[in-house]
Design a protein around this motif. Sequence first.
Motif, PDB file in Angstrom:
ATOM      1  N   VAL A   4      26.962  36.488  65.975  1.00  0.00           N
ATOM      2  CA  VAL A   4      25.681  36.668  65.004  1.00  0.00           C
ATOM      3  C   VAL A   4      26.467  37.515  63.920  1.00  0.00           C
ATOM      4  CG1 VAL A   4      23.681  38.018  64.579  1.00  0.00           C
ATOM      5  CG2 VAL A   4      23.936  36.390  66.452  1.00  0.00           C
ATOM      6  N   ALA A   5      27.141  38.305  64.101  1.00  0.00           N
ATOM      7  CA  ALA A   5      27.953  39.207  63.077  1.00  0.00           C
ATOM      8  C   ALA A   5      28.592  38.371  62.324  1.00  0.00           C
ATOM      9  CB  ALA A   5      28.643  40.652  63.898  1.00  0.00           C
ATOM     10  N   VAL A   6      29.396  37.538  62.944  1.00  0.00           N
ATOM     11  CA  VAL A   6      30.496  36.912  62.304  1.00  0.00           C
ATOM     12  C   VAL A   6      29.767  35.724  61.151  1.00  0.00           C
ATOM     13  CG1 VAL A   6      32.344  34.905  62.278  1.00  0.00           C
ATOM     14  CG2 VAL A   6      32.373  36.935  63.761  1.00  0.00           C
ATOM     15  N   ALA A   7      28.856  35.131  61.902  1.00  0.00           N
ATOM     16  CA  ALA A   7      27.992  34.013  60.920  1.00  0.00           C
ATOM     17  C   ALA A   7      27.208  34.756  59.723  1.00  0.00           C
ATOM     18  CB  ALA A   7      27.230  33.397  61.925  1.00  0.00           C
ATOM     19  N   MET A  24      29.962  35.585  57.425  1.00  0.00           N
ATOM     20  CA  MET A  24      30.450  34.437  56.609  1.00  0.00           C
ATOM     21  C   MET A  24      29.395  33.655  55.588  1.00  0.00           C
ATOM     22  SD  MET A  24      33.588  34.109  57.175  1.00  0.00           S
ATOM     23  CE  MET A  24      34.099  32.486  56.498  1.00  0.00           C
ATOM     24  N   ALA A  25      28.388  33.430  55.872  1.00  0.00           N
ATOM     25  CA  ALA A  25      27.044  32.936  55.222  1.00  0.00           C
ATOM     26  C   ALA A  25      26.938  33.678  53.780  1.00  0.00           C
ATOM     27  CB  ALA A  25      25.842  32.998  55.907  1.00  0.00           C
ATOM     28  N   TRP A  26      26.848  35.095  54.027  1.00  0.00           N
ATOM     29  CA  TRP A  26      26.621  36.043  52.894  1.00  0.00           C
ATOM     30  C   TRP A  26      27.939  35.732  51.918  1.00  0.00           C
ATOM     31  CZ3 TRP A  26      29.746  40.534  51.488  1.00  0.00           C
ATOM     32  CH2 TRP A  26      29.143  41.194  50.429  1.00  0.00           C
ATOM     33  N   ARG A  27      29.160  35.870  52.685  1.00  0.00           N
ATOM     34  CA  ARG A  27      30.205  35.842  51.559  1.00  0.00           C
ATOM     35  C   ARG A  27      30.376  34.465  50.920  1.00  0.00           C
ATOM     36  NH1 ARG A  27      35.192  33.709  53.021  1.00  0.00           N
ATOM     37  NH2 ARG A  27      37.039  34.714  52.064  1.00  0.00           N
ATOM     38  N   ASN A  28      30.403  33.643  51.533  1.00  0.00           N
ATOM     39  CA  ASN A  28      30.358  32.097  51.040  1.00  0.00           C
ATOM     40  C   ASN A  28      29.419  31.985  50.040  1.00  0.00           C
ATOM     41  OD1 ASN A  28      32.787  31.831  52.538  1.00  0.00           O
ATOM     42  ND2 ASN A  28      31.807  30.486  53.844  1.00  0.00           N
ATOM     43  N   ASN A  84      29.817  30.959  46.081  1.00  0.00           N
ATOM     44  CA  ASN A  84      29.287  29.463  45.663  1.00  0.00           C
ATOM     45  C   ASN A  84      28.500  29.844  44.416  1.00  0.00           C
ATOM     46  OD1 ASN A  84      29.604  26.705  45.923  1.00  0.00           O
ATOM     47  ND2 ASN A  84      27.314  26.818  46.608  1.00  0.00           N
ATOM     48  N   LYS A  85      27.928  30.967  44.061  1.00  0.00           N
ATOM     49  CA  LYS A  85      27.257  31.358  42.834  1.00  0.00           C
ATOM     50  C   LYS A  85      28.275  30.799  41.697  1.00  0.00           C
ATOM     51  CE  LYS A  85      24.081  34.750  44.408  1.00  0.00           C
ATOM     52  NZ  LYS A  85      23.507  36.119  44.466  1.00  0.00           N
ATOM     53  N   THR A  86      29.491  30.994  41.868  1.00  0.00           N
ATOM     54  CA  THR A  86      30.736  30.776  40.663  1.00  0.00           C
ATOM     55  C   THR A  86      30.827  29.430  40.858  1.00  0.00           C
ATOM     56  OG1 THR A  86      31.092  33.210  40.670  1.00  0.00           O
ATOM     57  CG2 THR A  86      32.510  31.167  39.504  1.00  0.00           C
ATOM     58  N   ILE A  87      31.275  28.575  42.069  1.00  0.00           N
ATOM     59  CA  ILE A  87      31.870  27.565  42.385  1.00  0.00           C
ATOM     60  C   ILE A  87      30.861  26.444  42.092  1.00  0.00           C
ATOM     61  CG2 ILE A  87      32.985  26.086  44.090  1.00  0.00           C
ATOM     62  CD1 ILE A  87      33.871  28.842  45.135  1.00  0.00           C
ATOM     63  N   VAL A 132      27.771  27.163  53.811  1.00  0.00           N
ATOM     64  CA  VAL A 132      26.843  28.231  53.852  1.00  0.00           C
ATOM     65  C   VAL A 132      25.450  28.001  54.634  1.00  0.00           C
ATOM     66  CG1 VAL A 132      25.146  29.861  52.621  1.00  0.00           C
ATOM     67  CG2 VAL A 132      27.559  29.119  51.759  1.00  0.00           C
ATOM     68  N   LYS A 133      24.762  26.749  54.616  1.00  0.00           N
ATOM     69  CA  LYS A 133      23.943  26.321  55.514  1.00  0.00           C
ATOM     70  C   LYS A 133      24.327  26.258  56.914  1.00  0.00           C
ATOM     71  CE  LYS A 133      20.949  23.292  54.033  1.00  0.00           C
ATOM     72  NZ  LYS A 133      20.260  22.129  53.372  1.00  0.00           N
ATOM     73  N   GLY A 134      25.417  25.893  57.236  1.00  0.00           N
ATOM     74  CA  GLY A 134      26.002  25.621  58.614  1.00  0.00           C
ATOM     75  C   GLY A 134      26.072  27.107  59.159  1.00  0.00           C
ATOM     76  N   TRP A 135      26.708  28.023  58.545  1.00  0.00           N
ATOM     77  CA  TRP A 135      26.956  29.511  58.791  1.00  0.00           C
ATOM     78  C   TRP A 135      25.471  30.048  59.118  1.00  0.00           C
ATOM     79  CZ3 TRP A 135      30.599  31.245  61.322  1.00  0.00           C
ATOM     80  CH2 TRP A 135      31.971  30.769  61.157  1.00  0.00           C
ATOM     81  N   THR A 136      24.701  29.801  58.399  1.00  0.00           N
ATOM     82  CA  THR A 136      23.040  30.339  58.435  1.00  0.00           C
ATOM     83  C   THR A 136      22.283  29.892  59.443  1.00  0.00           C
ATOM     84  OG1 THR A 136      22.929  30.557  55.876  1.00  0.00           O
ATOM     85  CG2 THR A 136      21.112  30.519  57.176  1.00  0.00           C
ATOM     86  N   MET A 137      22.879  28.396  59.927  1.00  0.00           N
ATOM     87  CA  MET A 137      22.006  27.922  61.178  1.00  0.00           C
ATOM     88  C   MET A 137      22.660  28.585  62.537  1.00  0.00           C
ATOM     89  SD  MET A 137      21.687  24.028  59.785  1.00  0.00           S
ATOM     90  CE  MET A 137      21.711  23.137  61.404  1.00  0.00           C
ATOM     91  N   SER A 138      24.116  28.746  62.116  1.00  0.00           N
ATOM     92  CA  SER A 138      24.718  29.205  63.336  1.00  0.00           C
ATOM     93  C   SER A 138      24.113  30.658  63.710  1.00  0.00           C
ATOM     94  CB  SER A 138      26.095  29.326  63.027  1.00  0.00           C
ATOM     95  OG  SER A 138      26.937  29.687  64.221  1.00  0.00           O
ATOM     96  N   ALA A 139      23.960  31.488  62.594  1.00  0.00           N
ATOM     97  CA  ALA A 139      23.408  32.922  62.732  1.00  0.00           C
ATOM     98  C   ALA A 139      21.910  32.617  63.426  1.00  0.00           C
ATOM     99  CB  ALA A 139      23.301  33.554  61.593  1.00  0.00           C
ATOM    100  N   ALA A 140      21.207  31.631  63.070  1.00  0.00           N
ATOM    101  CA  ALA A 140      19.908  31.639  63.483  1.00  0.00           C
ATOM    102  C   ALA A 140      19.782  31.335  64.997  1.00  0.00           C
ATOM    103  CB  ALA A 140      18.865  30.740  62.568  1.00  0.00           C
TER     104      ALA A 140
END
Length: 306
Positions: free
Chosen positions: A127-130, A133-137, A141-144, A153-161
Motif C-alpha cells: 500500500v505504501a509503495v503503490a 508511485m501513483a502520486w509521483r507518476n 504526467n501533468k507535464t508529460i 498511474v491507474k494501475g498503481w491506484t488500482m493496486s493500492a485500492a
Amino acid sequence: MTEQQVLRQSIAMVFVVAAAGIGFGLASGSASIVFDGIYSLTDAVMTSVALLVSSLITQSLSERRQARLVQHFTMGFWHLEPIVLGLNGMLLTGAAIYALVMAVGSLMSGGRELDFGRAIIYALIVVAVAVTMAWRNHRANKTIGSNFVALDVKGWTMSAALTGALLAAFVFGWAIQGTALDHWPPYIDPAILAAVCLVMIPLPIPVIRQAFADILLITPADMKAHVDDVARRARDRHGFLDHRAYVARVGRGRQIELYFIVPAGQPPRALEEWDAIRDEIGDELGGESADRWLTIAFTTDPEWAD
C-alpha cells in the motif's frame, strides 16, 4: 522527467512488488496475495511493451529517420499504442475473471488457512509503495501528458485500492481469531479476493473501448466537427466548391486528410500560394505537434477526394 524514464522506474518497482507478492502469498497461503503478485507481474510486462512502443514513436519522430525499422514503418508507430493499451486491459480483465472463478471455488470447498501476520506485513508495504508511485507518476504526467503514464498511474491506484482492501480483511481476520467468529478466518481470503475481482473486472473496460475505437479508426465526433468548421471557412474564403475531411485518432496521433474541390479553369497559382493556404488552414486547426499527421490537397476532380 520523460515518459520513458517514468515507465522504466515504474516497471522496476512493479517487478519488485510482483515478486514480493508471489513470495509472500505462497509463504502465507493467501491466494489473494498471489493474485496481487500475478496481476502486478502482468502489468509490468505490458508496461515494458508500452515503453518499447513509446520509444519507437519517439524514435520515428526524431532525427533517426534512417533507422531500418523506421523505414519499414513510414506511417509511424502510433497504431501500436492502442493495440498495447487494449491488450493490457484485456489481460488484466481476464486475470481478474480467472481469479474470481478460483475464489468462488475456494469458498465452496471450505476456504483456506492463512498466516495473517505475514499477510498484513505484505499489505502494509505494498500500500505504501503503490500510493507513493501513483502520486509521483501522476505529478510527472501533468507535464508529460502520456496515455501510457496515465494508464500506469491507474494501475498503481488500482493496486493500492486492491491491497488496501486486502489489508483491512487481513486485520479483521487476525482480530477475530479465538473469538466466537473463529470459524470465519478460512473464508476471509477467498471472500476478499472475490470481492476485489468483482470491482476490478470492469475497470479496464473504458481503456479497452477507447483502444478498439482507435484501432478501428472510428472518427471522434468533436474532432471531425472542428476540422469541418475550419475547412468550411477556408472553402468560403478562397472560393472553393467543396471539401472532404477524413479524420482519425490513433493513440496519441491525430490523422487529418483534407481535400478541397477547386473550380475548373481558374488561373494558375504559384506553389507558394497553395503552401500559404495550407499553412493558414494548419494554423486554424491548431494543435500542431509531431503527433499530428496533416495532409491538405487541392483538386478539380471530386473523384480524387472521394
